[in-house]
Design a protein around this motif. Structure first.
Motif, PDB file in Angstrom:
ATOM      1  N   ARG A 119      32.193 -17.667 -51.574  1.00 29.34           N
ATOM      2  CA  ARG A 119      33.180 -16.372 -51.794  1.00 29.34           C
ATOM      3  C   ARG A 119      33.855 -16.075 -50.721  1.00 29.34           C
ATOM      4  O   ARG A 119      33.617 -16.319 -49.686  1.00 29.34           O
ATOM      5  CB  ARG A 119      32.190 -15.195 -52.236  1.00 29.34           C
ATOM      6  CG  ARG A 119      31.167 -15.467 -53.283  1.00 29.34           C
ATOM      7  CD  ARG A 119      30.084 -14.198 -53.607  1.00 29.34           C
ATOM      8  NE  ARG A 119      28.822 -14.439 -54.563  1.00 29.34           N
ATOM      9  CZ  ARG A 119      28.606 -13.304 -54.856  1.00 29.34           C
ATOM     10  NH1 ARG A 119      28.786 -12.155 -54.632  1.00 29.34           N
ATOM     11  NH2 ARG A 119      27.397 -13.565 -55.933  1.00 29.34           N
ATOM     12  N   PRO A 120      34.797 -15.375 -50.857  1.00 26.62           N
ATOM     13  CA  PRO A 120      35.409 -14.975 -49.715  1.00 26.62           C
ATOM     14  C   PRO A 120      35.047 -13.471 -49.073  1.00 26.62           C
ATOM     15  O   PRO A 120      34.239 -12.853 -49.665  1.00 26.62           O
ATOM     16  CB  PRO A 120      36.816 -14.475 -50.151  1.00 26.62           C
ATOM     17  CG  PRO A 120      36.743 -13.942 -51.794  1.00 26.62           C
ATOM     18  CD  PRO A 120      35.663 -15.027 -52.053  1.00 26.62           C
ATOM     19  N   SER A 121      34.982 -13.289 -47.933  1.00 28.95           N
ATOM     20  CA  SER A 121      34.290 -12.115 -47.284  1.00 28.95           C
ATOM     21  C   SER A 121      35.438 -11.643 -46.327  1.00 28.95           C
ATOM     22  O   SER A 121      36.607 -12.161 -46.167  1.00 28.95           O
ATOM     23  CB  SER A 121      33.134 -12.248 -46.516  1.00 28.95           C
ATOM     24  OG  SER A 121      33.589 -13.277 -45.312  1.00 28.95           O
ATOM     25  N   LYS A 122      35.142 -10.347 -45.954  1.00 27.31           N
ATOM     26  CA  LYS A 122      36.163  -9.857 -44.674  1.00 27.31           C
ATOM     27  C   LYS A 122      36.253 -10.532 -43.667  1.00 27.31           C
ATOM     28  O   LYS A 122      37.113 -10.459 -42.923  1.00 27.31           O
ATOM     29  CB  LYS A 122      35.793  -8.337 -44.753  1.00 27.31           C
ATOM     30  CG  LYS A 122      34.372  -8.006 -43.866  1.00 27.31           C
ATOM     31  CD  LYS A 122      34.221  -6.536 -43.708  1.00 27.31           C
ATOM     32  CE  LYS A 122      32.997  -6.027 -43.025  1.00 27.31           C
ATOM     33  NZ  LYS A 122      32.985  -4.682 -42.824  1.00 27.31           N
ATOM     34  N   LYS A 165      31.747 -17.000 -47.122  1.00 30.39           N
ATOM     35  CA  LYS A 165      30.352 -16.910 -47.280  1.00 30.39           C
ATOM     36  C   LYS A 165      29.654 -17.780 -48.543  1.00 30.39           C
ATOM     37  O   LYS A 165      30.231 -17.678 -49.458  1.00 30.39           O
ATOM     38  CB  LYS A 165      29.767 -15.412 -47.091  1.00 30.39           C
ATOM     39  CG  LYS A 165      30.101 -14.665 -48.610  1.00 30.39           C
ATOM     40  CD  LYS A 165      29.641 -13.037 -48.260  1.00 30.39           C
ATOM     41  CE  LYS A 165      29.993 -12.232 -49.639  1.00 30.39           C
ATOM     42  NZ  LYS A 165      29.397 -10.983 -49.338  1.00 30.39           N
ATOM     43  N   ASP A 199      26.206 -17.287 -50.533  1.00 30.30           N
ATOM     44  CA  ASP A 199      24.948 -16.442 -50.810  1.00 30.30           C
ATOM     45  C   ASP A 199      24.280 -16.730 -52.180  1.00 30.30           C
ATOM     46  O   ASP A 199      25.040 -17.364 -52.905  1.00 30.30           O
ATOM     47  CB  ASP A 199      25.285 -15.020 -50.612  1.00 30.30           C
ATOM     48  CG  ASP A 199      26.313 -14.433 -51.623  1.00 30.30           C
ATOM     49  OD1 ASP A 199      26.224 -14.916 -52.493  1.00 30.30           O
ATOM     50  OD2 ASP A 199      26.858 -13.335 -51.337  1.00 30.30           O
ATOM     51  N   HIS A 242      21.663  -9.001 -54.210  1.00 29.94           N
ATOM     52  CA  HIS A 242      22.156  -8.031 -53.373  1.00 29.94           C
ATOM     53  C   HIS A 242      21.046  -6.888 -53.459  1.00 29.94           C
ATOM     54  O   HIS A 242      21.373  -5.778 -52.864  1.00 29.94           O
ATOM     55  CB  HIS A 242      23.350  -7.337 -53.338  1.00 29.94           C
ATOM     56  CG  HIS A 242      24.339  -8.668 -53.311  1.00 29.94           C
ATOM     57  ND1 HIS A 242      24.776  -9.199 -52.004  1.00 29.94           N
ATOM     58  CD2 HIS A 242      25.114  -9.505 -54.105  1.00 29.94           C
ATOM     59  CE1 HIS A 242      25.590  -9.822 -52.164  1.00 29.94           C
ATOM     60  NE2 HIS A 242      25.981 -10.280 -53.263  1.00 29.94           N
ATOM     61  N   LYS A 257      22.115 -15.458 -46.953  1.00 32.80           N
ATOM     62  CA  LYS A 257      23.442 -16.006 -46.874  1.00 32.80           C
ATOM     63  C   LYS A 257      23.974 -16.746 -45.677  1.00 32.80           C
ATOM     64  O   LYS A 257      23.109 -16.727 -44.606  1.00 32.80           O
ATOM     65  CB  LYS A 257      24.407 -14.802 -47.108  1.00 32.80           C
ATOM     66  CG  LYS A 257      24.349 -13.718 -45.670  1.00 32.80           C
ATOM     67  CD  LYS A 257      25.449 -12.666 -45.791  1.00 32.80           C
ATOM     68  CE  LYS A 257      25.378 -11.813 -44.592  1.00 32.80           C
ATOM     69  NZ  LYS A 257      26.413 -10.802 -44.699  1.00 32.80           N
ATOM     70  N   GLU A 296      27.562 -17.640 -43.478  1.00 33.98           N
ATOM     71  CA  GLU A 296      28.848 -16.942 -43.601  1.00 33.98           C
ATOM     72  C   GLU A 296      29.579 -17.628 -42.142  1.00 33.98           C
ATOM     73  O   GLU A 296      29.090 -17.555 -41.341  1.00 33.98           O
ATOM     74  CB  GLU A 296      29.047 -15.426 -43.382  1.00 33.98           C
ATOM     75  CG  GLU A 296      30.295 -14.740 -43.244  1.00 33.98           C
ATOM     76  CD  GLU A 296      30.138 -13.343 -43.772  1.00 33.98           C
ATOM     77  OE1 GLU A 296      31.261 -12.740 -44.067  1.00 33.98           O
ATOM     78  OE2 GLU A 296      29.077 -12.858 -43.044  1.00 33.98           O
ATOM     79  N   HIS A 328      32.879 -17.175 -39.926  1.00 33.61           N
ATOM     80  CA  HIS A 328      34.183 -16.076 -39.422  1.00 33.61           C
ATOM     81  C   HIS A 328      35.491 -16.843 -39.116  1.00 33.61           C
ATOM     82  O   HIS A 328      35.331 -17.713 -38.652  1.00 33.61           O
ATOM     83  CB  HIS A 328      33.807 -15.202 -38.497  1.00 33.61           C
ATOM     84  CG  HIS A 328      32.563 -14.217 -39.008  1.00 33.61           C
ATOM     85  ND1 HIS A 328      32.372 -12.982 -38.395  1.00 33.61           N
ATOM     86  CD2 HIS A 328      31.280 -14.380 -39.862  1.00 33.61           C
ATOM     87  CE1 HIS A 328      31.188 -12.626 -38.938  1.00 33.61           C
ATOM     88  NE2 HIS A 328      30.746 -13.240 -39.810  1.00 33.61           N
TER      89      HIS A 328
END
Length: 391
Positions: free
Chosen positions: A231-234, A238, A240, A244, A251, A253, A255
């Motif tokens: 998935r995209p993340s800010k 990531k 996962d 949740h 997860k 991730e 950066h």
């Protein structure tokens, strides 16, 4: 030569420098002879500037010129001694890659030294008590203003990295209500360049799948580490488990700035007897996997430099180390709410040294539980081995 790992560079790449008449530059310097004093000075200058390559065994046409002849140097020099000379005379310690490249049909070699741009500038030549920079095809002494500016940049960069990690990774964990923290112990593994300015890759599902395929080619079964959920993340990309619940999921991730973060559950809380159990093997497995995954990631984005490795464990106060001993053994109980262990390492040695790094870190984690060493590692014939399985 500049677009491949040092391990893949061959004599053909050196010959191409001559055939294409590649001249010296800010990142390239030819030297005909190897000199202990000179190499300290040159490495200091490259580290304080943009990094680069020293190629020993080549006579150039003149200052800033291109190769005139490839004569090589004697092949019997001591590579380990040379590394120690560099490490022992530059402050802070620098990271260099050194490779001997045989010249065909001779008993001589080319010595190739790759110096990454330093992340803890300024670097000090302790042999002649000076700071150097790369300027006009040579190592030139820096003035006081340049040195002061680099010191300011270093300390600003360190505080910026600390704030970034706290804000991006740890702050949300610290805000969890107490009743939600009772659901288990969380182990965070972070591997990051010392400088986090700029963007190292463009997030995309294709990049994520390619990176996962590369990691899978090294690890027999990586799906316990990386899920199929990309998935995209800010921050970037990531992987996962999609769970949740209570704002806490397993997860991994990456950066945009090159930081890698893996968060995995490594303990449980049992309501029936109010005992928290910390599973050190789960944490060690996550650490080993993250070191190998990060090595793959850095190879893909061509990053070379110093990295910080951080292991932080939340909600471990009064937890018992799960190692087959009695739950009531007070000597195996942690009295700290959080555990933090840090190390610095060379990025290109993460995979090669992953077991050694993990031992150092897990030994320190074990200290929090009243143990001198981690039970998960042993030494045999001078080699550190891991008792469990992470592949």
């Amino acid at each position: 030569m500049f677009d491949k790992p040092l391990s893949d560079v061959t004599f053909d790449d050196i010959q191409e420098l001559s055939d294409e008449q590649i001249e010296e530059s800010m990142i390239l310097d030819y030297k005909q002879e190897l000199n202990d004093y000179s190499i300290i000075k040159q490495v200091t200058a490259f580290s304080n500037t943009k990094g680069g390559y020293l190629v020993y065994g080549i006579a150039e046409t003149g200052k800033g010129g291109h190769p005139q002849s490839i004569n090589g140097i004697e092949s019997d020099f001591n590579k380990e001694r040379l590394e120690q000379i560099i490490l022992g005379n530059i402050i802070p310690r620098v990271s260099v890659q050194i490779k001997k490249i045989p010249i065909p049909d001779t008993d001589r070699v080319i010595l190739l030294v790759h110096i990454p741009e330093g992340q803890s500038k300024p670097y000090y030549n302790n042999q002649d008590k000076r700071y150097y920079k790369r300027y006009n095809f040579s190592a030139t002494p820096m003035d006081e203003n340049e040195v002061e500016w680099l010191y300011q940049s270093r300390f600003f960069g360190m505080s910026k990295l600390e704030r970034y990690i706290e804000d991006a990774i740890y702050s949300s964990q610290n805000k969890l209500p107490h009743e939600l923290q009772l659901h288990g112990i969380e182990g965070h593994v972070v591997v990051t360049p010392l400088k986090i300015d700029g963007q190292m890759f463009e997030p995309s599902p294709e990049f994520g799948r390619e990176l996962m395929d590369l990691h899978s080619s090294k690890i027999k079964d990586c799906h316990g580490y990386l899920t199929y959920s990309i998935r995209p993340s800010k921050f970037g990309i990531k992987w996962d488990d999609g769970d949740h619940l209570h704002n806490a999921s397993n997860k991994v991730e990456i950066h945009r700035n090159g930081l890698v973060h893996s968060m995995k559950s490594c303990g449980s809380f049992y309501k029936e007897n109010y005992i928290k159990r910390f599973d050190d093997e789960l944490l060690a497995c996550n650490l080993l996997q993250t070191l190998k995954f990060t090595s793959t990631f850095y190879s893909k984005i061509n990053y070379i430099g110093k990295v910080k490795i951080m292991v932080k464990i939340f909600n471990c106060a009064n937890s018992i180390l799960t190692n087959g001993d009695s739950d009531n053994n007070d000597e195996m109980k942690c009295d700290s709410e959080e555990v933090l262990v840090e190390r610095q390492w060379d990025s290109w040695k993460l995979e090669e040294d992953c077991v050694l790094i993990a031992k150092y870190i897990m030994d320190e984690v074990s200290n929090y539980y009243g143990l001198w060493n981690s039970r998960l590692f042993y030494e045999e014939a001078g080699v550190i081995n891991y008792r469990g399985s992470y592949e």
